[in-house]
Scaffold this motif. Structure first.
Motif, PDB file in Angstrom:
ATOM      1  N   HIS A 204       0.816  -1.214   0.000  1.00  0.00           N
ATOM      2  CA  HIS A 204       0.000   0.000   0.000  1.00  0.00           C
ATOM      3  C   HIS A 204       0.852   1.267   0.000  1.00  0.00           C
ATOM      4  O   HIS A 204       0.390   2.322  -0.428  1.00  0.00           O
ATOM      5  CB  HIS A 204      -0.909   0.045   1.239  1.00  0.00           C
TER       6      HIS A 204
ATOM      7  N   GLN B 100       5.135   7.768   1.106  1.00  0.00           N
ATOM      8  CA  GLN B 100       4.150   7.494   2.150  1.00  0.00           C
ATOM      9  C   GLN B 100       4.783   6.767   3.335  1.00  0.00           C
ATOM     10  O   GLN B 100       4.436   7.026   4.490  1.00  0.00           O
ATOM     11  CB  GLN B 100       3.000   6.662   1.597  1.00  0.00           C
TER      12      GLN B 100
ATOM     13  N   SER C  93      -4.996   7.309   4.165  1.00  0.00           N
ATOM     14  CA  SER C  93      -6.059   7.133   3.167  1.00  0.00           C
ATOM     15  C   SER C  93      -7.260   8.054   3.390  1.00  0.00           C
ATOM     16  O   SER C  93      -8.163   8.070   2.566  1.00  0.00           O
ATOM     17  CB  SER C  93      -6.548   5.683   3.161  1.00  0.00           C
ATOM     18  N   THR C  94      -7.278   8.760   4.498  1.00  0.00           N
ATOM     19  CA  THR C  94      -8.447   9.603   4.778  1.00  0.00           C
ATOM     20  C   THR C  94      -8.254  11.026   4.302  1.00  0.00           C
ATOM     21  O   THR C  94      -7.220  11.475   3.987  1.00  0.00           O
ATOM     22  CB  THR C  94      -8.770   9.625   6.291  1.00  0.00           C
TER      23      THR C  94
ATOM     24  N   TRP D  67      -1.910   3.246   7.434  1.00  0.00           N
ATOM     25  CA  TRP D  67      -2.511   3.252   6.103  1.00  0.00           C
ATOM     26  C   TRP D  67      -3.880   3.940   6.149  1.00  0.00           C
ATOM     27  O   TRP D  67      -4.198   4.752   5.280  1.00  0.00           O
ATOM     28  CB  TRP D  67      -2.630   1.842   5.531  1.00  0.00           C
ATOM     29  N   ARG D  68      -4.643   3.646   7.160  1.00  0.00           N
ATOM     30  CA  ARG D  68      -5.954   4.298   7.298  1.00  0.00           C
ATOM     31  C   ARG D  68      -5.792   5.813   7.440  1.00  0.00           C
ATOM     32  O   ARG D  68      -6.552   6.584   6.862  1.00  0.00           O
ATOM     33  CB  ARG D  68      -6.715   3.743   8.485  1.00  0.00           C
TER      34      ARG D  68
END
Length: 158
Positions: free
Chosen positions: A33, A38, A157-158, A153-154
């Motif tokens: 991911h 990142q 991703s927001t 990751w969350r």
């Protein structure tokens, strides 16, 4: 054939990296991911980056392998425990870090498979816990940091 702890722990080490885990994603399912950029980010205040986690997990797989070989070092220095992320966040450097993590866990798993069964009940040189407890700790360590990676990751991703 009687239950053998070495192959069991070796399988758990491998599964924590690449297998289907009952509690969530294995590390190999999480890391794709993240791009190099990142992986360096700190989307949660006070939390380590994914890249830092990868280097830290690699360091501990190496430390445990050294302890299996009789190294009696105490707690590692901060720069060994949490190695610095390279200054250049290149895709190649990120790929090397991930490759090194999987290699360190595979090397440790192979080493564990070759240990005599009686070794697992013996206290690790210079420590106050057994070899089995130490190796269970590596598996738990991977699960813990895998959970952190999923949260990072969350957050990204927001």
């Amino acid at each position: 054939m009687a239950f053998q702890i070495g192959p069991h722990i070796a399988q758990r080490l491998r599964l924590s990296m690449t297998g289907e885990m009952w509690h969530g994603s294995a590390i190999a399912e999480l890391l794709p991911h993240f791009t190099a950029t990142q992986a360096r980010q700190h989307p949660i205040a006070g939390a380590h980056s994914v890249w830092e986690l990868v280097l830290h997990m690699t360091a501990w797989a190496d430390i445990v392998a050294q302890r299996l070989d009789g190294d009696t070092q105490g707690y590692p220095a901060p720069d060994v425990d949490w190695p610095p992320v390279p200054a250049a966040a290149t895709a190649q450097a990120w790929a090397r870090a991930k490759t090194r993590l999987f290699a360190a866990y595979e090397t440790l798993a192979a080493r564990v498979e070759s240990l005599p069964e009686e070794r697992f009940a013996k206290t690790v040189d210079g420590q106050d816990y057994t070899t089995a407890v130490m190796l269970d700790g590596v598996v738990e360590h991977a699960a813990y940091h895998g959970g952190q990676m999923a949260m990072l990751w969350r957050a990204l991703s927001t």
